[in-house]
Design a protein around this motif. Structure first.
Motif: not given
Length: 278
Positions: A69-72, A241-242, A246-248, A271-274
């Protein structure tokens, strides 16, 4: 006649070039643009995976619903979920029946080679759920010689198999399409433990503390849950974009709030790729 032949060849070449150009455009479609144009992000999931996705009073609830819902909101689109048995979810994604998978799913090296993952949303280290009425499984090694359940086609199942292979007695492993059925069999004594990721079994044990308890410590290698999409060129824009959304959500503290609400505690995730440990 020669001029007509040359003209025909020229026109034929132009048509071929035009078709090639259209083909190239089609090959480099933008999934994010398609989602925004439709005004809807379609997400495949399994509504039998508490506390991430499950039914309560016949309605979807859990961390996935709240987080998407937040992502949307961040993407400016509605989110629509499609509920499927877990073994059907990844094939459905590859068949392009929906835009991405909620799951969430454990990030592994093999899966990273096949899919695009978002930033992780929670820890996913595998542990055991056992009966609160018995003490025969006090530590992970105690499943030697016993029957243990796990989700069919899941990374948790593979981790259980690898751990069971190190024990002195054979572990009989039962595979379940529905995690709730595995928990029902545990409550009925048909299996002595169920392997699943720590957030999942911690939630189940908290909801039914008179019936279940978590075996400490977890036996699996450190792992993380994330959402995923296809690894097509056109899908990269959507995952990026997602990740931005999600960072925000993470920076604002909203992710921590949802983790506390549904998982019982805030979880430190990459955070990000790992590079996954398995």
């Amino acid at each position: 006649m020669i001029r007509r032949s040359l003209l025909a060849k020229t026109l034929s070449g132009l048509c071929a070039a035009t078709l090639l150009s259209f083909s190239s455009v089609a090959a480099h479609a933008d999934q994010l643009a398609d989602v925004k144009k439709a005004g809807e992000l379609v997400v495949g999931t399994e509504l039998q995976f508490a506390p991430f996705d499950f039914l309560e009073g016949g309605k979807q609830t859990g961390l996935n619903k709240d987080l998407f819902a937040e992502i949307g909101k961040e993407l400016g689109v509605k989110v629509r979920f499609i509920d499927l048995p877990w073994p059907s979810v990844l094939p459905g994604l590859e068949a392009k029946n929906f835009d991405m998978v909620a799951g969430p799913i454990i990030v592994t090296q093999a899966r990273k080679a096949r899919y695009q993952f978002t930033t992780p949303i929670a820890e996913a280290t595998v542990a055991l759920l056992t009966s609160a009425r018995k003490d025969d499984v006090a530590k992970p090694e105690d499943i030697a010689g016993k029957t243990v359940g796990a989700g069919k086609g899941s990374a948790q199942l593979e981790e259980l198999k690898a751990f069971a292979a190190t024990l002195p007695e054979k572990v009989t492993i039962r595979e379940y399409v529905d995690n709730n059925q595995a928990y029902a069999d545990l409550a009925a004594g048909r299996v002595q433990a169920v392997a699943n990721s720590l957030p999942n079994i911690s939630y189940v044990a908290a909801q039914r503390s008179a019936v279940f308890k978590v075996v400490q410590p977890p036996f699996g290698k450190k792992a993380y849950f994330a959402y995923l999409g296809r690894k097509d060129d056109d899908a990269a824009s959507l995952i990026q974009a997602i990740d931005g959304a999600m960072k925000k959500i993470k920076d604002s503290g909203r992710l921590a709030e949802l983790q506390k609400k549904w998982l019982g505690a805030e979880m430190d995730v990459p955070t990000g790729d790992f590079e996954p440990s398995w």
